[in-house]
Design an enzyme around this catalytic site. Structure first.
Site, PDB file in Angstrom:
ATOM      1  N   GLU A 175      -9.216  -5.029  -2.286  1.00  0.00           N
ATOM      2  CA  GLU A 175     -10.972  -4.417  -1.786  1.00  0.00           C
ATOM      3  C   GLU A 175     -10.492  -4.463  -0.124  1.00  0.00           C
ATOM      4  O   GLU A 175     -10.558  -4.881   0.783  1.00  0.00           O
ATOM      5  CB  GLU A 175     -12.181  -5.389  -1.746  1.00  0.00           C
ATOM      6  CG  GLU A 175     -13.307  -4.274  -1.061  1.00  0.00           C
ATOM      7  CD  GLU A 175     -13.697  -3.326  -1.973  1.00  0.00           C
ATOM      8  OE1 GLU A 175     -15.190  -3.757  -1.446  1.00  0.00           O
ATOM      9  OE2 GLU A 175     -13.500  -3.208  -2.696  1.00  0.00           O
ATOM     10  N   GLU A 189       0.917  -1.427   0.036  1.00  0.00           N
ATOM     11  CA  GLU A 189       0.184  -0.133  -0.105  1.00  0.00           C
ATOM     12  C   GLU A 189       0.707   1.678   0.004  1.00  0.00           C
ATOM     13  O   GLU A 189       0.895   2.421   0.724  1.00  0.00           O
ATOM     14  CB  GLU A 189      -0.479  -0.323   1.179  1.00  0.00           C
ATOM     15  CG  GLU A 189      -1.613  -0.852   0.987  1.00  0.00           C
ATOM     16  CD  GLU A 189      -2.865  -0.610   2.281  1.00  0.00           C
ATOM     17  OE1 GLU A 189      -2.444   0.465   2.692  1.00  0.00           O
ATOM     18  OE2 GLU A 189      -4.424  -1.278   1.981  1.00  0.00           O
TER      19      GLU A 189
HETATM   20  C1  LIG Z   1     -10.740   1.060   4.198  1.00  0.00           C
HETATM   21  O1  LIG Z   1     -11.744   1.712   4.875  1.00  0.00           O
HETATM   22  C2  LIG Z   1     -11.700   2.743   6.203  1.00  0.00           C
HETATM   23  C3  LIG Z   1     -13.126   2.866   6.472  1.00  0.00           C
HETATM   24  O2  LIG Z   1     -13.672   2.621   5.726  1.00  0.00           O
HETATM   25  C4  LIG Z   1     -11.383   3.729   5.239  1.00  0.00           C
HETATM   26  O3  LIG Z   1     -10.880   4.547   6.648  1.00  0.00           O
HETATM   27  C5  LIG Z   1     -10.163   4.066   4.974  1.00  0.00           C
HETATM   28  O4  LIG Z   1      -9.997   4.913   4.341  1.00  0.00           O
HETATM   29  C6  LIG Z   1     -10.415   2.594   3.323  1.00  0.00           C
HETATM   30  N1  LIG Z   1      -8.883   2.628   2.920  1.00  0.00           N
HETATM   31  C7  LIG Z   1      -8.649   2.115   1.486  1.00  0.00           C
HETATM   32  C8  LIG Z   1      -7.590   1.950   1.478  1.00  0.00           C
HETATM   33  O5  LIG Z   1      -9.537   2.496   0.865  1.00  0.00           O
END
Ligand SMILES: *[C@@H]1O[C@H](CO)[C@@H](O)[C@H](O)[C@H]1NC(C)=O
Ligand SMILES: *[C@@H]1O[C@H](CO)[C@@H](O)[C@H](O)[C@H]1NC(C)=O
Ligand SMILES: *[C@@H]1O[C@H](CO)[C@@H](O)[C@H](O)[C@H]1NC(C)=O
Ligand SMILES: *[C@@H]1O[C@H](CO)[C@@H](O)[C@H](O)[C@H]1NC(C)=O
Ligand SMILES: *[C@@H]1O[C@H](CO)[C@@H](O)[C@H](O)[C@H]1NC(C)=O
Ligand SMILES: *[C@@H]1O[C@H](CO)[C@@H](O)[C@H](O)[C@H]1NC(C)=O
Ligand SMILES: *[C@@H]1O[C@H](CO)[C@@H](O)[C@H](O)[C@H]1NC(C)=O
Ligand SMILES: *[C@@H]1O[C@H](CO)[C@@H](O)[C@H](O)[C@H]1NC(C)=O
Ligand SMILES: *[C@@H]1O[C@H](CO)[C@@H](O)[C@H](O)[C@H]1NC(C)=O
Ligand SMILES: *[C@@H]1O[C@H](CO)[C@@H](O)[C@H](O)[C@H]1NC(C)=O
Ligand SMILES: *[C@@H]1O[C@H](CO)[C@@H](O)[C@H](O)[C@H]1NC(C)=O
Ligand SMILES: *[C@@H]1O[C@H](CO)[C@@H](O)[C@H](O)[C@H]1NC(C)=O
Length: 713
Positions: free
Chosen positions: A251, A180
Site C-alpha cells: 500500500e 516497483e
Molecule cells: C503514491 O502516492 C503518491 C501521492 O498520492 C502518488 O503520486 C503516487 O503515484 C503513488 N504511487 C503509487 C505506486 O501508487
C-alpha cells in the site's frame, strides 16, 4: 514527496505454497515459518541510515512496539563502490545488522533490489555502472544483468554462508528482487517482460529456501509472488497471476519523505491504525511500515534534493526516540491483532454491510472462536449499531476490533492522551566565541587552472563520476567592445549554480525536487581585458527513480553574455571550456584532522562574513549523557558538515519552504562520531552564513506528565 509502503500478504483460497522441508512457505492465508501460519508486522529500518551502536536499541524498540520482522533494503553502491571491491564495514555491516535482528528474536525481510530507489543516491546503483560500455539499466541488457546477478549472488552467498536464511536457521523469511519495476517496464517495450522473467529465474535459482516477492509486477513469473503497490489495491488489484500465489498488497501510504524547500508531511496515528486494521480485516497477514525508523542520510547518500533527516515522523524518530502517540497506538493495535490471531488465521472470513458507510469483517472458527472488525468509513458521524445482540458506538472514521466478536479491545480512532509526548531540543553549547573559529576560503578555479578541457558544455555527472557534488565550468573572455551593463545568462539542468566573475561572487540559482533545472540572469561587471568566468555547478544527490537513469543530464546547457551596446549576445555553448572536479578543500581532505595543515586557516573570521566558498573549523566537547546530539545550523546557508572527519550530510538552510522556513535546521551527529572532548567540526559553506550562531543541542522527549525520558541505548 515520499511514500510509506505497507505490504500485505493477503489471501485465501490459494493452494499450497512452494515449501520444502525447513523452507519458509506460504498458503493462501499467510507466510508460514516452521509450517505455521502467522500474522507479521514488519518495520523498515535501513542499516546505513543509523550507526551500528544504535541498531540494538532501534531493533528492541521495534520489538517492544509489537513488531515481528525488520525490513531493510540492501545498498549496492555502499557495498560495491568499485567493481568487485566490497565494503561491509561500519554502517555497511549488513551481516552484523541481520545478526542483531536474530539476537533479538525477530525475523528479517531482505529487499535486495539491487535497484532500490529509496530516496537514496542513484537508487542504490553504483555510479561506475554508468561507464560500463553499452549498459542500459534494469532491462534485458547483458552488461547490466551481469553486474546485477554478480551482486545479488554475492549478497545471497554472504547470507547463506552466515546461515542467515530461515531455511538454515537464520532470521530472513522473505526476499525481494527488483523494486516497483512495473512503473518503468513499459519504457523498455518487449525487453521489459524478458528482463522480469530473467530476474525472477536468477533469484529463484539462488535457492535461498525463502520466498521472493516482486512488488508492482503483474507478470512476476512463478514462484515469485507479484504484489500490488498503490493507493487503492483493494479495488484495482486483479489478484495474483497464479492460483497458487497469495495476494500481496503493497500500500502506498501518503506519508512522504521530505525534500529541501518542502514541508514535513504529518500523518496521524489514528489514520495509520485505520488502514492497517482494514488490511488485516481484508485478509491481510503481513504489514510493512515504511519507515518505522527513517534515520539520517549521512554524507552524500541522499537522492536529489532529499534532506538528511529521513522519515523523522515515523514511530521512531530520526534519532531513534519513540514518537508518541504513533509508536504506542501501533503497539496496542499489534497486541489486539495478536490476541485474535487464532481465529484470524484459522477462522472462516465473512463480511457484510452494517450501514451505508459501515461494514463488518468477521473471522470465525467452528469452535466458536471469533474476531470482528466493525468499520465506520463515515468521517464525521458516530454510528450506533447492534452486532450480535450488543450495541456498539462506532466512532467516525474508525475500526473497532472485537475479541470473541463481543469485547471491544481496540478502536483505531481512540488514542489515549497519556501516550502523547513532545520532543525538546536543548542548546548545550554555543559557538559565538570568534576566537574559537578559523576559516579558509576555497579557490575560485579559472580556465588556466582547470585540468580538463573541452570545446563544449559537458554533462555534470559523467564528468564528476560522483566523486564530488561540485564541478567547475570555467572560461576566459574578452569582449569586442567595452562591455557596459553586461548581463550573464546561465541555464542549468540542475541542481545549483554559483557564478564568479574575476573571483567575485556574481550570484547563483537553484532548482527544486519537482523542477530540477534553473536559470541565472544577473548583471555582472566586466573589465576590458580578459575576464575569468567560473561557474560552480553543484548536485544535491543523484536521481533515484524512473527509467533510463544512465541517460540523465545535469549541469550547464546554456551560457551567454549580453553587452547592452552590442546587438548579439556572446554564446559560449561551443567555446573553450575548462573543467575541474571538486573543491580544493575536498581534494586536500581538510575536513580531516590530519589534513588540516594542507591550507592556511585564518583566525580572523570576520573577514569571511557572508563570503561564498568558505571552510570553517572549530572544536567542541561532547554534551554529557547519552541523549542524541544535533547541530542547529539555522544561521548557515548551504553546504556540508563533518564531525571528526565523518560527514553528517549536506545542509541547506537557505532554501525555504512556501511558508518561508528552512526545511531542516537540525543535523544529527551520532554519538559514536564523538569523543568526550576536542571534537573537530568542519563546515563548508557555499553561499554565506554566520557560524557564530550555530548551537549544539541535545534531543529528548518529555511525556504528558512532564517527565523527561532519558535516552536508553
Ligand atoms: C503514491 O502516492 C503518491 C501521492 O498520492 C502518488 O503520486 C503516487 O503515484 C503513488 N504511487 C503509487 C505506486 O501508487
Ligand atoms: C477474504 O477471503 C475469503 C476467503 O477466500 C473471501 O471469501 C473474502 O472475499 C475475502 N475478503 C476480502 C475482503 O477480500
Ligand atoms: C562476479 O564476477 C567476477 C568476475 O567475473 C567473478 O570472479 C566472481 O566470481 C563473480 N561473483 C559472483 C558472486 O558471481
Ligand atoms: C465483502 O468484501 C468484498 C471485498 O471488499 C466486497 O467485494 C463485497 O461486496 C463484500 N461483501 C458484502 C456482502 O458486503
Ligand atoms: C592558477 O595557476 C597559476 C599558475 O600555475 C598559479 O599561480 C595560481 O595560484 C593558480 N590559481 C589557482 C586559483 O589555483
Ligand atoms: C562520459 O565521459 C566519458 C569520458 O569519461 C566519455 O568517453 C563519454 O562519451 C561520456 N558519455 C556521455 C554520455 O557524455
Ligand atoms: C584570470 O586568471 C589568470 C590566471 O590565474 C590571472 O593571471 C588573471 O589575472 C585573471 N584575470 C582577472 C581579471 O582576474
Ligand atoms: C565579436 O567579434 C567577433 C570577431 O570579429 C565576431 O565574430 C563576433 O560576432 C563578435 N561578437 C559580438 C557579440 O559582437
Ligand atoms: C601558509 O603560509 C605560509 C606563510 O605565508 C607559507 O609559507 C606556506 O607555504 C603556506 N602554506 C600553505 C599550505 O599554503
Ligand atoms: C579582522 O578583520 C577585520 C576586517 O578586516 C578587521 O577590522 C579586524 O581588525 C581584524 N581583527 C583582527 C583581530 O585582526
Ligand atoms: C535553531 O536556532 C534558531 C536560532 O537561534 C532558533 O530560532 C530555532 O528555534 C532553533 N531550532 C531548534 C529546532 O531548536
Ligand atoms: C577520539 O580521539 C582519539 C584520540 O585522539 C582518536 O584516535 C579518535 O579517532 C577520536 N575519535 C573520533 C570519533 O574522532
Amino acid at each position: 514527496m515520499g511514500i510509506m509502503w505497507v505490504m500485505i500478504l493477503w489471501v485465501f483460497g490459494a493452494a499450497v505454497g512452494i515449501g520444502r522441508g525447513g523452507d519458509v512457505t506460504y498458503d493462501g492465508r499467510s507466510l508460514m515459518v516452521d509450517g505455521h501460519r502467522q500474522i507479521f508486522f514488519s518495520a523498515s529500518i535501513h542499516y546505513p541510515r543509523s550507526t551500528p551502536d544504535m541498531w540494538p536499541s532501534l531493533i528492541s524498540k521495534a520489538k517492544e512496539g509489537g513488531v515481528d520482522v525488520i525490513e531493510t533494503y540492501v545498498f549496492w553502491n555502499l557495498h560495491e563502490p568499485q567493481p568487485l571491491q566490497y565494503d561491509f564495514s561500519g554502517r555497511n555491516d549488513l551481516v552484523r545488522f541481520i545478526k542483531e535482528i536474530q539476537a533479538q528474536g525477530l525475523y528479517a525481510f531482505l529487499r535486495i533490489g539491487p535497484f532500490i530507489e529509496s530516496e537514496w543516491t542513484y537508487g542504490g546503483l553504483p555510479f561506475w555502472l554508468h561507464d560500463v560500455p553499452g549498459v542500459v539499466y534494469r532491462t534485458d541488457n547483458e552488461p547490466f544483468k551481469f553486474y546485477m546477478q554478480n551482486f545479488t549472488t554475492k549478497i545471497v552467498n554472504l547470507m547463506k554462508s552466515e546461515k542467515l536464511y530461515a531455511s538454515r536457521g537464520g532470521p530472513i523469511i522473505l526476499s525481494q528482487i527488483e523494486n516497483e519495476y512495473g512503473n518503468v517496464e513499459p519504457a523498455f517495450h518487449e525487453k521489459g517482460p524478458v528482463y522480469v522473467r530473467w530476474a525472477a529465474k536468477m533469484a529463484v535459482d539462488l535457492q535461498t529456501g525463502v520466498p521472493w516477492v516482486m512488488c508492482k509486477q503483474p507478470d512476476a513469473p512463478d514462484p515469485v509472488i507479484n504484489t500490488c503497490n498503490g493507493m487503492r489495491c483493494g479495488e484495482t488489484f486483479p489478484g495474483p497471476n497464479s492460483p497458487n500465489k497469495p495476494k500481496i498488497w503493497t500500500e502506498n501510504w501518503t506519508s512522504f519523505y521530505q525534500v529541501y524547500g518542502g514541508e514535513p508531511y504529518m500523518r496521524s496515528a489514528e489514520d495509520i491504525a485505520f488502514h492497517v486494521a482494514l488490511f488485516i480485516a481484508k485478509n491481510g497477514s503481513f504489514v510493512n511500515y515504511y519507515m518505522y525508523h527513517g534515520g539520517t542520510n549521512f554524507g552524500r547518500s541522499g537522492a536529489a534534493y532529499v534532506i538528511t533527516s529521513y522519515y523523522d515522523q515515523a514511530p521512531l524518530d530520526e534519532y531513534g526516540l519513540i514518537r508518541q502517540p504513533k509508536w504506542g497506538h501501533m503497539k496496542e493495535l499489534h497486541a489486539a491483532i495478536k490476541l485474535c490471531s487464532t481465529p484470524l488465521l484459522q477462522g472462516v472470513p465473512t463480511n457484510f454491510s452494517l450501514g451505508k458507510l459501515q461494514e463488518a469483517y468477521v473471522f470465525e472458527e467452528p469452535s466458536g472462536a471469533c474476531v470482528a472488525f466493525l468499520v465506520n468509513y463515515d468521517p464525521t458521524r458516530t454510528f450506533t449499531t447492534k452486532f450480535r445482540d450488543t450495541w456498539f458506538k462506532l466512532l467516525p472514521r474508525s475500526i473497532s476490533i472485537l475479541s470473541d466478536c463481543r469485547n471491544l479491545i481496540f478502536n483505531t480512532a481512540k488514542v489515549s492522551t497519556e501516550k502523547k509526548n513532545t520532543r525538546i531540543t536543548t542548546p548545550e553549547i554555543n559557538f559565538e566565541a570568534e576566537d574559537k573559529w578559523e576559516a579558509y576560503r576555497d579557490l575560485v578555479l579559472n580556465y588556466l587552472n582547470s585540468s580538463l578541457r573541452a570545446n563544449k558544455l559537458l554533462e555534470h555527472m559523467n564528468t564528476t563520476k560522483d566523486k564530488s557534488d561540485y564541478l567547475w565550468y570555467t572560461f576566459s573572455f574578452q569582449s569586442n567592445t567595452s562591455c557596459s551593463n553586461a548581463q550573464l545568462h546561465v541555464q542549468s539542468l540542475g541542481h545549483v549554480g554559483h557564478a564568479f566573475v574575476n573571483d567575485n561572487y556574481a550570484g547563483g540559482g537553484h532548482g527544486s525536487h519537482t523542477s530540477k533545472g534553473f536559470t541565472i540572469d544577473n548583471s555582472i561587471t566586466l573589465n576590458n581585458r580578459i575576464n575569468n568566468i567560473s561557474i560552480l555547478s553543484v548536485m544535491v544527490g543523484l536521481p533515484d527513480s524512473g527509467s533510463f537513469l544512465e541517460r540523465r543530464y545535469a549541469g550547464l546547457t546554456e551560457v551567454r553574455i549580453q553587452c547592452s551596446d552590442e546587438t548579439t549576445a556572446y554564446d559560449f555553448e561551443n567555446y573553450e571550456w575548462g573543467y575541474e572536479v571538486g573543491l580544493q578543500g575536498e581534494k586536500l581532505g581538510i575536513y580531516e584532522e590530519e589534513n588540516l595543515g594542507n591550507v592556511n586557516w585564518s583566525s580572523n573570521i570576520t573577514l569571511f562574513n557572508d563570503q561564498s566558498l568558505t571552510w570553517y573549523k572549530t572544536a567542541f566537547d561532547a554534551p554529557m549523557g547519552e541523549n542524541p546530539v544535533a547541530l542547529n545550523l539555522s544561521s548557515m546557508g548551504k553546504g556540508e558538515a563533518w564531525v571528526n572527519g565523518q560527514s553528517i550530510g549536506r545542509y541547506w538552510v537557505s532554501f525555504h519552504t512556501p511558508k518561508g522556513l528552512p526545511s531542516q535546521t537540525l543535523y544529527h551527529i551520532p554519538r559514536s562520531f564523538l569523543n568526550v572532548s576536542n571534537n573537530l567540526l568542519v563546515l563548508f559553506e557555499e553561499s554565506g552564513g554566520d557560524p557564530l550562531q550555530i548551537t549544539l543541542n541535545t534531543i529528548s522527549v518529555i511525556d504528558s506528565t512532564g517527565h523527561v525520558s532519558l535516552y536508553k541505548s
